[in-house]
Design a protein around this motif. Structure first.
Motif, PDB file in Angstrom:
ATOM      1  N   MET A  76       0.847  -1.195   0.000  1.00  0.00           N
ATOM      2  CA  MET A  76       0.000   0.000   0.000  1.00  0.00           C
ATOM      3  C   MET A  76       0.889   1.253   0.000  1.00  0.00           C
ATOM      4  O   MET A  76       1.955   1.266   0.623  1.00  0.00           O
ATOM      5  CB  MET A  76      -0.897  -0.002   1.250  1.00  0.00           C
ATOM      6  N   LYS A  77       0.447   2.285  -0.712  1.00  0.00           N
ATOM      7  CA  LYS A  77       1.205   3.532  -0.783  1.00  0.00           C
ATOM      8  C   LYS A  77       0.442   4.638  -0.051  1.00  0.00           C
ATOM      9  O   LYS A  77      -0.755   4.827  -0.277  1.00  0.00           O
ATOM     10  CB  LYS A  77       1.414   3.929  -2.247  1.00  0.00           C
ATOM     11  N   TYR A  78       1.144   5.371   0.795  1.00  0.00           N
ATOM     12  CA  TYR A  78       0.519   6.404   1.616  1.00  0.00           C
ATOM     13  C   TYR A  78       1.227   7.751   1.417  1.00  0.00           C
ATOM     14  O   TYR A  78       2.456   7.818   1.395  1.00  0.00           O
ATOM     15  CB  TYR A  78       0.579   6.028   3.091  1.00  0.00           C
ATOM     16  N   TYR A  79       0.418   8.779   1.288  1.00  0.00           N
ATOM     17  CA  TYR A  79       0.923  10.146   1.178  1.00  0.00           C
ATOM     18  C   TYR A  79       0.413  10.894   2.401  1.00  0.00           C
ATOM     19  O   TYR A  79      -0.797  11.030   2.588  1.00  0.00           O
ATOM     20  CB  TYR A  79       0.414  10.782  -0.114  1.00  0.00           C
ATOM     21  N   LEU A 139      -2.666   2.352  11.225  1.00  0.00           N
ATOM     22  CA  LEU A 139      -2.263   1.376  10.219  1.00  0.00           C
ATOM     23  C   LEU A 139      -1.754   0.099  10.894  1.00  0.00           C
ATOM     24  O   LEU A 139      -1.182   0.127  11.992  1.00  0.00           O
ATOM     25  CB  LEU A 139      -1.168   1.957   9.334  1.00  0.00           C
ATOM     26  N   SER A 140      -1.947  -1.015  10.214  1.00  0.00           N
ATOM     27  CA  SER A 140      -1.485  -2.301  10.754  1.00  0.00           C
ATOM     28  C   SER A 140       0.041  -2.358  10.712  1.00  0.00           C
ATOM     29  O   SER A 140       0.690  -1.631   9.946  1.00  0.00           O
ATOM     30  CB  SER A 140      -2.059  -3.453   9.929  1.00  0.00           C
ATOM     31  N   TYR A 141       0.605  -3.235  11.533  1.00  0.00           N
ATOM     32  CA  TYR A 141       2.055  -3.394  11.589  1.00  0.00           C
ATOM     33  C   TYR A 141       2.604  -3.807  10.215  1.00  0.00           C
ATOM     34  O   TYR A 141       3.654  -3.329   9.783  1.00  0.00           O
ATOM     35  CB  TYR A 141       2.437  -4.443  12.638  1.00  0.00           C
ATOM     36  N   GLU A 142       1.874  -4.660   9.512  1.00  0.00           N
ATOM     37  CA  GLU A 142       2.309  -5.114   8.192  1.00  0.00           C
ATOM     38  C   GLU A 142       2.391  -3.948   7.208  1.00  0.00           C
ATOM     39  O   GLU A 142       3.340  -3.842   6.428  1.00  0.00           O
ATOM     40  CB  GLU A 142       1.349  -6.185   7.660  1.00  0.00           C
ATOM     41  N   HIS A 143       1.374  -3.075   7.264  1.00  0.00           N
ATOM     42  CA  HIS A 143       1.379  -1.925   6.354  1.00  0.00           C
ATOM     43  C   HIS A 143       2.488  -0.943   6.716  1.00  0.00           C
ATOM     44  O   HIS A 143       3.100  -0.326   5.837  1.00  0.00           O
ATOM     45  CB  HIS A 143       0.021  -1.229   6.395  1.00  0.00           C
ATOM     46  N   LEU A 144       2.737  -0.787   8.013  1.00  0.00           N
ATOM     47  CA  LEU A 144       3.809   0.107   8.441  1.00  0.00           C
ATOM     48  C   LEU A 144       5.168  -0.429   8.015  1.00  0.00           C
ATOM     49  O   LEU A 144       6.064   0.324   7.616  1.00  0.00           O
ATOM     50  CB  LEU A 144       3.771   0.273   9.963  1.00  0.00           C
ATOM     51  N   LEU A 145       5.332  -1.732   8.084  1.00  0.00           N
ATOM     52  CA  LEU A 145       6.611  -2.356   7.767  1.00  0.00           C
ATOM     53  C   LEU A 145       6.868  -2.412   6.267  1.00  0.00           C
ATOM     54  O   LEU A 145       7.992  -2.187   5.805  1.00  0.00           O
ATOM     55  CB  LEU A 145       6.647  -3.776   8.354  1.00  0.00           C
ATOM     56  N   ASN A 146       5.816  -2.689   5.493  1.00  0.00           N
ATOM     57  CA  ASN A 146       5.991  -2.924   4.054  1.00  0.00           C
ATOM     58  C   ASN A 146       5.411  -1.832   3.157  1.00  0.00           C
ATOM     59  O   ASN A 146       5.563  -1.899   1.937  1.00  0.00           O
ATOM     60  CB  ASN A 146       5.343  -4.267   3.676  1.00  0.00           C
ATOM     61  N   GLY A 147       4.747  -0.866   3.743  1.00  0.00           N
ATOM     62  CA  GLY A 147       4.131   0.181   2.940  1.00  0.00           C
ATOM     63  C   GLY A 147       5.145   1.162   2.368  1.00  0.00           C
ATOM     64  O   GLY A 147       6.300   1.231   2.798  1.00  0.00           O
ATOM     65  N   VAL A 148       4.697   1.910   1.361  1.00  0.00           N
ATOM     66  CA  VAL A 148       5.498   2.981   0.764  1.00  0.00           C
ATOM     67  C   VAL A 148       4.927   4.303   1.266  1.00  0.00           C
ATOM     68  O   VAL A 148       3.719   4.543   1.165  1.00  0.00           O
ATOM     69  CB  VAL A 148       5.437   2.926  -0.778  1.00  0.00           C
ATOM     70  N   ALA A 157       4.499  11.599  12.814  1.00  0.00           N
ATOM     71  CA  ALA A 157       4.074  10.414  12.051  1.00  0.00           C
ATOM     72  C   ALA A 157       5.268   9.741  11.384  1.00  0.00           C
ATOM     73  O   ALA A 157       5.368   8.507  11.344  1.00  0.00           O
ATOM     74  CB  ALA A 157       3.035  10.808  11.008  1.00  0.00           C
ATOM     75  N   LEU A 158       6.192  10.542  10.866  1.00  0.00           N
ATOM     76  CA  LEU A 158       7.402   9.999  10.256  1.00  0.00           C
ATOM     77  C   LEU A 158       8.205   9.205  11.283  1.00  0.00           C
ATOM     78  O   LEU A 158       8.662   8.084  11.013  1.00  0.00           O
ATOM     79  CB  LEU A 158       8.251  11.138   9.684  1.00  0.00           C
ATOM     80  N   ASN A 159       8.372   9.764  12.471  1.00  0.00           N
ATOM     81  CA  ASN A 159       9.113   9.068  13.525  1.00  0.00           C
ATOM     82  C   ASN A 159       8.434   7.757  13.905  1.00  0.00           C
ATOM     83  O   ASN A 159       9.112   6.755  14.191  1.00  0.00           O
ATOM     84  CB  ASN A 159       9.235   9.969  14.756  1.00  0.00           C
ATOM     85  N   TYR A 160       7.108   7.767  13.904  1.00  0.00           N
ATOM     86  CA  TYR A 160       6.358   6.561  14.259  1.00  0.00           C
ATOM     87  C   TYR A 160       6.589   5.450  13.230  1.00  0.00           C
ATOM     88  O   TYR A 160       6.825   4.290  13.590  1.00  0.00           O
ATOM     89  CB  TYR A 160       4.873   6.880  14.366  1.00  0.00           C
ATOM     90  N   VAL A 161       6.531   5.809  11.948  1.00  0.00           N
ATOM     91  CA  VAL A 161       6.748   4.815  10.887  1.00  0.00           C
ATOM     92  C   VAL A 161       8.166   4.239  10.990  1.00  0.00           C
ATOM     93  O   VAL A 161       8.371   3.023  10.869  1.00  0.00           O
ATOM     94  CB  VAL A 161       6.514   5.429   9.496  1.00  0.00           C
ATOM     95  N   LEU A 162       9.155   5.094  11.228  1.00  0.00           N
ATOM     96  CA  LEU A 162      10.534   4.632  11.367  1.00  0.00           C
ATOM     97  C   LEU A 162      10.689   3.720  12.583  1.00  0.00           C
ATOM     98  O   LEU A 162      11.369   2.687  12.529  1.00  0.00           O
ATOM     99  CB  LEU A 162      11.476   5.829  11.483  1.00  0.00           C
ATOM    100  N   LYS A 163      10.044   4.084  13.677  1.00  0.00           N
ATOM    101  CA  LYS A 163      10.116   3.286  14.899  1.00  0.00           C
ATOM    102  C   LYS A 163       9.522   1.893  14.701  1.00  0.00           C
ATOM    103  O   LYS A 163       9.999   0.907  15.283  1.00  0.00           O
ATOM    104  CB  LYS A 163       9.372   4.011  16.027  1.00  0.00           C
ATOM    105  N   CYS A 164       8.496   1.825  13.835  1.00  0.00           N
ATOM    106  CA  CYS A 164       7.843   0.534  13.563  1.00  0.00           C
ATOM    107  C   CYS A 164       8.587  -0.300  12.521  1.00  0.00           C
ATOM    108  O   CYS A 164       8.139  -1.387  12.164  1.00  0.00           O
ATOM    109  CB  CYS A 164       6.404   0.761  13.119  1.00  0.00           C
ATOM    110  N   GLY A 165       9.679   0.242  12.000  1.00  0.00           N
ATOM    111  CA  GLY A 165      10.492  -0.526  11.060  1.00  0.00           C
ATOM    112  C   GLY A 165      10.291  -0.177   9.605  1.00  0.00           C
ATOM    113  O   GLY A 165      10.880  -0.819   8.725  1.00  0.00           O
ATOM    114  N   GLY A 166       9.456   0.822   9.306  1.00  0.00           N
ATOM    115  CA  GLY A 166       9.252   1.240   7.921  1.00  0.00           C
ATOM    116  C   GLY A 166      10.538   1.782   7.319  1.00  0.00           C
ATOM    117  O   GLY A 166      11.281   2.504   7.983  1.00  0.00           O
ATOM    118  N   ARG A 167      10.805   1.436   6.068  1.00  0.00           N
ATOM    119  CA  ARG A 167      12.043   1.885   5.433  1.00  0.00           C
ATOM    120  C   ARG A 167      11.838   2.449   4.029  1.00  0.00           C
ATOM    121  O   ARG A 167      12.704   3.149   3.510  1.00  0.00           O
ATOM    122  CB  ARG A 167      13.045   0.717   5.358  1.00  0.00           C
TER     123      ARG A 167
END
Length: 345
Positions: free
Chosen positions: A1-4, A42-51, A66-76
């Motif tokens: 999933m892609k998020y803006y 957002l689900s952990y899967e979406h945070l980890l694998n989302g764009v 929000a950016l810090n949260y995504v990074l903390k959850c492992g989003g790259r």
């Protein structure tokens, strides 16, 4: 999933930029526009694998969180656009007390937030910036190798302007505060009316804080003749106001800490107006003096005389406006900006 991710409910220029980027480009590439407050849902899967794509500026604190949260959850798979480089937001640690906020800004500027912002930006796939000067400063300050310059997006550009539609009226628009250059615009207009008594200046915008409210009251008491203070107006009303004038006065001051790329200049240009501004920050990447705009000298008498001379040469005014329109159509159109953004994927 892609998020803006951007709060588009605010009155900021970044919010309007985000609306256009999503509507005209990112939506077609599958990006879903969401408010920063929705990221934690957002689900952990979406945070980890989302764009993810973020719009970040001086007061975009919820986007930064929000950016810090995504990074903390492992989003790259993350890209960010910095509207006030070299900072993610400024100050990074925000306080209600304005004096503590000033200390926080000094902490950001002189101590580089102890490297916090640098580390965050290095974790992003791409760091977009809207000017070449901004990119240079970003790289210098944070030692990044993921910085890319993209053009600002401009839509609904006026196709041409007719000489018979020109007049000597002026618009100033933007947030109102002591550091915004509005008083020079009013002083200059006051001098202009000595030779062109019919000239009207429309002041569009509202104060950004209590200091701004007091400053606006002072301006209203001091500058009265042929001045219309309109406050905040919506897009439809703003279009009508722009229809009443030919010139836009935006006498920016040189920012000490940030290098913003002015969406206000581009907005005035797309409305088919002649821009009068100052050669500071990244303005010279947009305006070329006597070609597609005018630089103010800072001398009231000299600038008023320049305005008067141009008022007697509408062909020259029309030519400069046409040049600014050509620049927008060639360098800031949807196709060109989309190609620049997607080339980095």
């Amino acid at each position: 999933m892609k998020y803006y991710i951007c709060n588009t409910q605010s009155k900021s220029g970044i919010a309007r930029y985000a609306e256009n980027i999503h509507r005209y480009i990112l939506k077609d590439y599958g990006y879903k526009l969401i408010d920063p407050s929705c990221v934690t849902e957002l689900s952990y899967e979406h945070l980890l694998n989302g764009v993810f794509m973020f719009e970040l500026g001086s007061n975009q604190f919820s986007e930064s969180a929000a950016l810090n949260y995504v990074l903390k959850c492992g989003g790259r798979n993350i890209s960010v656009t910095l509207h006030d480089p070299p900072f993610i937001t400024f100050p990074y640690f925000h306080f209600k007390n304005k004096y503590v906020n000033k200390i926080s800004k000094a902490f950001d500027y002189y101590l580089n937030t102890f490297g916090i912002q640098s580390r965050i930006l290095r974790l992003c796939s791409s760091v977009y910036v809207l000017s070449h000067k901004g990119a240079t400063e970003l790289i210098r300050r944070h030692n990044l190798n993921n910085v890319k310059v993209i053009p600002h997006l401009v839509v609904d550009v006026l196709e041409s302007v007719e000489i018979k539609s020109l007049n000597n009226n002026i618009i100033y628009f933007g947030f109102i505060g002591p550091g915004k250059g509005i008083e020079y615009a009013l002083q200059l207009h006051e001098e202009i009316t000595k030779t062109i008594p019919s000239s009207v200046i429309y002041v569009v915008g509202e104060p950004i804080n209590n200091d701004g409210k007091a400053y606006l009251s002072y301006l209203k008491r001091k500058y009265i003749n042929n001045v219309q203070y309109l406050g905040y107006v919506n897009e439809e009303q703003l279009h009508e106001v722009f229809g009443c004038a030919t010139h836009v006065f935006l006498p920016f001051k040189n920012y000490k800490y940030i290098l913003p790329f002015s969406g206000s200049l581009l907005y005035g240009m797309k409305k088919g107006k002649l821009l009068w501004t100052t050669k500071v920050n990244c303005v010279d990447e947009i305006i070329e003096n006597d070609v597609n705009g005018q630089y103010l000298s800072g001398n009231i008498i000299e600038d008023a005389e320049k305005f008067y001379n141009l008022s007697r040469n509408p062909v020259n005014v029309c030519c400069m406006i046409e040049k600014s329109i050509e620049k927008l159509i060639e360098q800031y159109n949807v196709k060109y900006v989309a190609e620049k953004i997607m080339a980095h994927y």
